[in-house]
Design a protein around this motif. Structure first.
Motif, PDB file in Angstrom:
ATOM      1  N   TYR A  40      -8.322   9.786  16.520  1.00  0.00           N
ATOM      2  CA  TYR A  40      -9.608  10.459  16.313  1.00  0.00           C
ATOM      3  C   TYR A  40     -10.667   9.528  15.745  1.00  0.00           C
ATOM      4  O   TYR A  40     -11.866   9.698  15.981  1.00  0.00           O
ATOM      5  CB  TYR A  40      -9.454  11.707  15.423  1.00  0.00           C
ATOM      6  N   LYS A  41     -10.254   8.519  14.999  1.00  0.00           N
ATOM      7  CA  LYS A  41     -11.209   7.624  14.337  1.00  0.00           C
ATOM      8  C   LYS A  41     -11.970   6.765  15.344  1.00  0.00           C
ATOM      9  O   LYS A  41     -13.049   6.265  15.051  1.00  0.00           O
ATOM     10  CB  LYS A  41     -10.481   6.769  13.296  1.00  0.00           C
ATOM     11  N   ASP A  44     -14.846   9.324  15.743  1.00  0.00           N
ATOM     12  CA  ASP A  44     -15.497   9.800  14.531  1.00  0.00           C
ATOM     13  C   ASP A  44     -16.014   8.607  13.729  1.00  0.00           C
ATOM     14  O   ASP A  44     -15.298   8.055  12.902  1.00  0.00           O
ATOM     15  CB  ASP A  44     -14.521  10.625  13.689  1.00  0.00           C
ATOM     16  N   GLY A 103     -20.380  18.774  10.311  1.00  0.00           N
ATOM     17  CA  GLY A 103     -19.558  17.837  11.057  1.00  0.00           C
ATOM     18  C   GLY A 103     -18.304  18.531  11.559  1.00  0.00           C
ATOM     19  O   GLY A 103     -17.954  19.618  11.103  1.00  0.00           O
ATOM     20  N   ILE A 105     -14.221  17.460  13.299  1.00  0.00           N
ATOM     21  CA  ILE A 105     -13.221  16.513  13.804  1.00  0.00           C
ATOM     22  C   ILE A 105     -12.088  17.327  14.415  1.00  0.00           C
ATOM     23  O   ILE A 105     -11.560  18.241  13.772  1.00  0.00           O
ATOM     24  CB  ILE A 105     -12.634  15.607  12.697  1.00  0.00           C
ATOM     25  N   THR A 142     -24.295  12.131  15.479  1.00  0.00           N
ATOM     26  CA  THR A 142     -23.206  11.489  16.196  1.00  0.00           C
ATOM     27  C   THR A 142     -23.707  10.134  16.684  1.00  0.00           C
ATOM     28  O   THR A 142     -24.730   9.641  16.209  1.00  0.00           O
ATOM     29  CB  THR A 142     -22.687  12.398  17.345  1.00  0.00           C
ATOM     30  N   ASN A 146     -19.945   8.599  21.579  1.00  0.00           N
ATOM     31  CA  ASN A 146     -19.180   9.842  21.562  1.00  0.00           C
ATOM     32  C   ASN A 146     -19.864  10.843  22.496  1.00  0.00           C
ATOM     33  O   ASN A 146     -20.559  11.765  22.066  1.00  0.00           O
ATOM     34  CB  ASN A 146     -19.065  10.403  20.144  1.00  0.00           C
TER      35      ASN A 146
END
Length: 192
Positions: A40-41, A44, A103, A105, A142, A146
């Motif tokens: 995910y990083k 994000d 935000g 995630i 963002t 992304n």
């Protein structure tokens, strides 16, 4: 006008948003920090390093905040299975002027591109407008790398309010910072 209390559960079709509790903290820590290089990083804000926090320190700090009434984090859970797949947050960019940002995630890649994030953002935006009666706008920031987050905002009717060019560097390439926002009157006019 009195602000209504935050509900423990916000139900949608594919997902539900569950208010973070102390018993959720070990699982949330695992999703965030259990893998030293989480997938995910890469999406994000990958230009900011993930600063690992020891599990005990995280649980102690977050327990104190929850005991003090923190309501800024909800878990995203599949419905009806209640599997935690992500989280949504809000924070004050500038509270005296009621400037609130949010935000999201989705930690588990197998839940990307399935509409889970879109529904979570829609539910969360509605929740924020309903429980924070003084805010005129909800938004998020963002980056141009992304594409999913930009598309989610466009799909839900968020306005691209700013695109600051070439300010995010990742893997030797420059990307734009993108700010998306929704005004209260736009959200209400859209029947959300």
């Amino acid at each position: 006008m009195q602000t209504p209390p935050s509900p423990d559960l916000i139900s949608g079709t594919k997902i539900q948003l569950k208010k973070l509790t102390i018993t959720d903290l070990p699982q949330l820590w695992q999703l965030m920090y259990g893998d030293p290089y989480p997938e995910y990083k890469k999406w994000d804000a990958p230009y900011f390093p993930l600063e690992h926090i020891a599990k005990e320190d995280y649980i102690t700090e977050m327990t104190q905040k929850l005991n003090e009434g923190m309501d800024t984090i909800y878990l995203i859970q599949t419905s009806p299975e209640q599997q935690t797949i992500g989280s949504v947050i809000y924070y004050w960019e500038h509270e005296p002027s009621n400037w609130l940002e949010m935000g999201i995630i989705i930690y588990l890649p197998e839940f990307w591109n399935g509409g889970y994030g879109t529904e979570a953002i829609k539910l969360w935006t509605t929740h924020l407008f309903q429980t924070k009666s003084n805010i005129p706008r909800v938004g998020y920031t963002t980056w141009s790398g992304n594409h999913r987050m930009v598309k989610v905002g466009e799909k839900l009717g968020f306005t691209k309010e700013a695109q600051i060019r070439n300010v995010r560097q990742y893997q030797g390439k420059l990307y734009d910072s993108i700010r998306m926002g929704f005004l209260r009157e736009e959200w209400e006019a859209g029947g959300n």
